[in-house]
Design a protein around this motif. Structure first.
Motif, PDB file in Angstrom:
ATOM      1  N   MET A 267      -2.705  82.671  -0.001  1.00 45.03           N
ATOM      2  CA  MET A 267      -3.192  82.362  -1.344  1.00 45.03           C
ATOM      3  C   MET A 267      -2.693  80.993  -1.778  1.00 45.03           C
ATOM      4  O   MET A 267      -3.429  80.211  -2.370  1.00 45.03           O
ATOM      5  CB  MET A 267      -2.743  83.426  -2.333  1.00 45.03           C
ATOM      6  N   ALA A 268      -1.450  80.701  -1.470  1.00 47.80           N
ATOM      7  CA  ALA A 268      -0.835  79.432  -1.868  1.00 47.80           C
ATOM      8  C   ALA A 268      -1.500  78.233  -1.211  1.00 47.80           C
ATOM      9  O   ALA A 268      -1.436  77.121  -1.745  1.00 47.80           O
ATOM     10  CB  ALA A 268       0.656  79.458  -1.557  1.00 47.80           C
ATOM     11  N   LEU A 269      -2.162  78.422  -0.079  1.00 46.64           N
ATOM     12  CA  LEU A 269      -2.841  77.312   0.591  1.00 46.64           C
ATOM     13  C   LEU A 269      -3.910  76.668  -0.292  1.00 46.64           C
ATOM     14  O   LEU A 269      -4.200  75.483  -0.159  1.00 46.64           O
ATOM     15  CB  LEU A 269      -3.475  77.776   1.904  1.00 46.64           C
ATOM     16  N   GLY A 270      -4.499  77.440  -1.198  1.00 45.06           N
ATOM     17  CA  GLY A 270      -5.541  76.911  -2.070  1.00 45.06           C
ATOM     18  C   GLY A 270      -5.019  76.250  -3.333  1.00 45.06           C
ATOM     19  O   GLY A 270      -5.783  75.640  -4.071  1.00 45.06           O
TER      20      GLY A 270
ATOM     21  N   ALA B 109      -6.618  73.446  -6.322  1.00 50.37           N
ATOM     22  CA  ALA B 109      -6.756  73.787  -7.738  1.00 50.37           C
ATOM     23  C   ALA B 109      -6.040  72.757  -8.610  1.00 50.37           C
ATOM     24  O   ALA B 109      -6.557  72.346  -9.653  1.00 50.37           O
ATOM     25  CB  ALA B 109      -6.210  75.189  -7.997  1.00 50.37           C
ATOM     26  N   LEU B 110      -4.880  72.321  -8.182  1.00 45.18           N
ATOM     27  CA  LEU B 110      -4.143  71.296  -8.928  1.00 45.18           C
ATOM     28  C   LEU B 110      -4.899  69.969  -8.909  1.00 45.18           C
ATOM     29  O   LEU B 110      -5.043  69.312  -9.940  1.00 45.18           O
ATOM     30  CB  LEU B 110      -2.749  71.123  -8.341  1.00 45.18           C
ATOM     31  N   ALA B 111      -5.402  69.589  -7.755  1.00 44.78           N
ATOM     32  CA  ALA B 111      -6.149  68.333  -7.635  1.00 44.78           C
ATOM     33  C   ALA B 111      -7.435  68.369  -8.459  1.00 44.78           C
ATOM     34  O   ALA B 111      -7.892  67.337  -8.950  1.00 44.78           O
ATOM     35  CB  ALA B 111      -6.463  68.046  -6.168  1.00 44.78           C
ATOM     36  N   ALA B 112      -7.981  69.576  -8.640  1.00 44.38           N
ATOM     37  CA  ALA B 112      -9.207  69.721  -9.423  1.00 44.38           C
ATOM     38  C   ALA B 112      -8.942  69.659 -10.923  1.00 44.38           C
ATOM     39  O   ALA B 112      -9.876  69.591 -11.711  1.00 44.38           O
ATOM     40  CB  ALA B 112      -9.892  71.045  -9.070  1.00 44.38           C
ATOM     41  N   GLY B 113      -7.659  69.711 -11.306  1.00 41.54           N
ATOM     42  CA  GLY B 113      -7.328  69.582 -12.721  1.00 41.54           C
ATOM     43  C   GLY B 113      -6.724  70.794 -13.375  1.00 41.54           C
ATOM     44  O   GLY B 113      -6.541  70.808 -14.589  1.00 41.54           O
ATOM     45  N   ALA B 114      -6.408  71.823 -12.617  1.00 40.66           N
ATOM     46  CA  ALA B 114      -5.768  73.000 -13.213  1.00 40.66           C
ATOM     47  C   ALA B 114      -4.366  72.627 -13.699  1.00 40.66           C
ATOM     48  O   ALA B 114      -3.601  72.003 -12.973  1.00 40.66           O
ATOM     49  CB  ALA B 114      -5.691  74.140 -12.209  1.00 40.66           C
ATOM     50  N   ASN B 115      -4.059  72.999 -14.938  1.00 37.46           N
ATOM     51  CA  ASN B 115      -2.741  72.748 -15.513  1.00 37.46           C
ATOM     52  C   ASN B 115      -1.820  73.950 -15.378  1.00 37.46           C
ATOM     53  O   ASN B 115      -0.600  73.803 -15.352  1.00 37.46           O
ATOM     54  CB  ASN B 115      -2.863  72.408 -17.002  1.00 37.46           C
ATOM     55  N   ILE B 116      -2.409  75.131 -15.360  1.00 40.33           N
ATOM     56  CA  ILE B 116      -1.663  76.387 -15.250  1.00 40.33           C
ATOM     57  C   ILE B 116      -2.319  77.196 -14.146  1.00 40.33           C
ATOM     58  O   ILE B 116      -3.536  77.375 -14.146  1.00 40.33           O
ATOM     59  CB  ILE B 116      -1.702  77.179 -16.573  1.00 40.33           C
ATOM     60  N   ILE B 117      -1.508  77.681 -13.207  1.00 37.52           N
ATOM     61  CA  ILE B 117      -2.041  78.488 -12.110  1.00 37.52           C
ATOM     62  C   ILE B 117      -1.258  79.790 -12.039  1.00 37.52           C
ATOM     63  O   ILE B 117      -0.024  79.788 -11.990  1.00 37.52           O
ATOM     64  CB  ILE B 117      -1.955  77.747 -10.769  1.00 37.52           C
ATOM     65  N   GLY B 118      -1.980  80.865 -12.032  1.00 36.30           N
ATOM     66  CA  GLY B 118      -1.387  82.188 -11.896  1.00 36.30           C
ATOM     67  C   GLY B 118      -2.172  82.982 -10.883  1.00 36.30           C
ATOM     68  O   GLY B 118      -2.878  82.419 -10.045  1.00 36.30           O
TER      69      GLY B 118
ATOM     70  N   ARG C  76       5.634  83.664  -6.514  1.00 35.55           N
ATOM     71  CA  ARG C  76       6.656  82.751  -5.983  1.00 35.55           C
ATOM     72  C   ARG C  76       6.036  81.716  -5.050  1.00 35.55           C
ATOM     73  O   ARG C  76       6.402  80.531  -5.083  1.00 35.55           O
ATOM     74  CB  ARG C  76       7.746  83.542  -5.259  1.00 35.55           C
ATOM     75  N   ALA C  77       5.099  82.143  -4.207  1.00 42.82           N
ATOM     76  CA  ALA C  77       4.447  81.211  -3.277  1.00 42.82           C
ATOM     77  C   ALA C  77       3.650  80.159  -4.041  1.00 42.82           C
ATOM     78  O   ALA C  77       3.683  78.973  -3.698  1.00 42.82           O
ATOM     79  CB  ALA C  77       3.551  81.974  -2.305  1.00 42.82           C
ATOM     80  N   ILE C  78       2.949  80.577  -5.086  1.00 35.26           N
ATOM     81  CA  ILE C  78       2.199  79.636  -5.917  1.00 35.26           C
ATOM     82  C   ILE C  78       3.173  78.667  -6.582  1.00 35.26           C
ATOM     83  O   ILE C  78       2.960  77.452  -6.575  1.00 35.26           O
ATOM     84  CB  ILE C  78       1.363  80.389  -6.974  1.00 35.26           C
ATOM     85  N   GLY C  79       4.248  79.200  -7.149  1.00 35.99           N
ATOM     86  CA  GLY C  79       5.239  78.364  -7.821  1.00 35.99           C
ATOM     87  C   GLY C  79       5.849  77.318  -6.912  1.00 35.99           C
ATOM     88  O   GLY C  79       6.067  76.173  -7.321  1.00 35.99           O
ATOM     89  N   ALA C  80       6.121  77.686  -5.669  1.00 32.77           N
ATOM     90  CA  ALA C  80       6.709  76.739  -4.717  1.00 32.77           C
ATOM     91  C   ALA C  80       5.752  75.579  -4.444  1.00 32.77           C
ATOM     92  O   ALA C  80       6.167  74.416  -4.374  1.00 32.77           O
ATOM     93  CB  ALA C  80       7.071  77.453  -3.421  1.00 32.77           C
ATOM     94  N   VAL C  81       4.468  75.883  -4.315  1.00 31.61           N
ATOM     95  CA  VAL C  81       3.485  74.821  -4.063  1.00 31.61           C
ATOM     96  C   VAL C  81       3.338  73.932  -5.293  1.00 31.61           C
ATOM     97  O   VAL C  81       3.251  72.701  -5.174  1.00 31.61           O
ATOM     98  CB  VAL C  81       2.125  75.415  -3.642  1.00 31.61           C
ATOM     99  N   VAL C  82       3.343  74.533  -6.467  1.00 23.65           N
ATOM    100  CA  VAL C  82       3.249  73.748  -7.706  1.00 23.65           C
ATOM    101  C   VAL C  82       4.439  72.795  -7.810  1.00 23.65           C
ATOM    102  O   VAL C  82       4.281  71.613  -8.136  1.00 23.65           O
ATOM    103  CB  VAL C  82       3.151  74.664  -8.940  1.00 23.65           C
ATOM    104  N   GLU C  83       5.626  73.282  -7.519  1.00 28.10           N
ATOM    105  CA  GLU C  83       6.814  72.424  -7.574  1.00 28.10           C
ATOM    106  C   GLU C  83       6.720  71.273  -6.574  1.00 28.10           C
ATOM    107  O   GLU C  83       7.051  70.135  -6.904  1.00 28.10           O
ATOM    108  CB  GLU C  83       8.087  73.235  -7.334  1.00 28.10           C
ATOM    109  N   ASP C  84       6.270  71.553  -5.362  1.00 19.98           N
ATOM    110  CA  ASP C  84       6.088  70.490  -4.373  1.00 19.98           C
ATOM    111  C   ASP C  84       5.069  69.463  -4.866  1.00 19.98           C
ATOM    112  O   ASP C  84       5.265  68.265  -4.697  1.00 19.98           O
ATOM    113  CB  ASP C  84       5.623  71.066  -3.029  1.00 19.98           C
ATOM    114  N   PHE C  85       3.991  69.935  -5.453  1.00 20.06           N
ATOM    115  CA  PHE C  85       2.946  69.046  -5.971  1.00 20.06           C
ATOM    116  C   PHE C  85       3.515  68.159  -7.072  1.00 20.06           C
ATOM    117  O   PHE C  85       3.259  66.955  -7.091  1.00 20.06           O
ATOM    118  CB  PHE C  85       1.782  69.888  -6.500  1.00 20.06           C
ATOM    119  N   ARG C  86       4.289  68.742  -7.969  1.00 19.70           N
ATOM    120  CA  ARG C  86       4.872  67.975  -9.075  1.00 19.70           C
ATOM    121  C   ARG C  86       5.851  66.921  -8.583  1.00 19.70           C
ATOM    122  O   ARG C  86       5.986  65.866  -9.173  1.00 19.70           O
ATOM    123  CB  ARG C  86       5.573  68.917 -10.049  1.00 19.70           C
ATOM    124  N   ARG C  87       6.536  67.206  -7.471  1.00 16.90           N
ATOM    125  CA  ARG C  87       7.481  66.264  -6.899  1.00 16.90           C
ATOM    126  C   ARG C  87       6.797  65.205  -6.051  1.00 16.90           C
ATOM    127  O   ARG C  87       7.447  64.288  -5.550  1.00 16.90           O
ATOM    128  CB  ARG C  87       8.504  67.003  -6.035  1.00 16.90           C
ATOM    129  N   GLY C  88       5.508  65.357  -5.834  1.00 19.72           N
ATOM    130  CA  GLY C  88       4.753  64.383  -5.038  1.00 19.72           C
ATOM    131  C   GLY C  88       4.806  64.664  -3.552  1.00 19.72           C
ATOM    132  O   GLY C  88       4.470  63.780  -2.751  1.00 19.72           O
TER     133      GLY C  88
END
Length: 98
Positions: A58-61, A65-74, A85-97
């Motif tokens: 699920m986290a692979l997608g 979603a972030l690149a498409a403009g999603a601000n909140i992902i659940g 947790r898997a979604i959160g880890a990807v979001v954190e990586d994305f935020r860190r670049g």
């Protein structure tokens, strides 16, 4: 009068589908965008809907979603704390670049 545009679960709504909808929302308005898709597509087992998508799958997608403009992902139907947790880890990586 809306403060946010969002999608929740639905037939065929997985993270990749959520990314496509987030892009449409982003192109249509400037409100924050939230997506909460299913943990994959359900299958019927013993007359019950079962969601078999693993958290990592699920986290692979999430980047799409972030690149498409999603601000909140659940996540919604079929998801577990491990999916979150898997979604959160990807979001954190994305935020860190990363």
């Amino acid at each position: 009068g809306a403060n946010i545009v969002a999608l929740n679960c639905g037939t065929g709504m997985d993270m990749n589908g959520a990314a496509k909808v987030a892009k449409i929302y982003r192109e249509s308005c400037t409100l924050p965008v939230m997506v909460q898709p299913n943990a994959g597509l359900p299958v019927l087992e013993n007359m019950k809907a079962v969601y078999k998508q693993l958290p990592a799958d699920m986290a692979l997608g999430v980047p799409a979603a972030l690149a498409a403009g999603a601000n909140i992902i659940g996540s919604c139907c079929g998801s577990t704390p491990d999916h979150t947790r898997a979604i959160g880890a990807v979001v954190e990586d994305f935020r860190r670049g990363n």
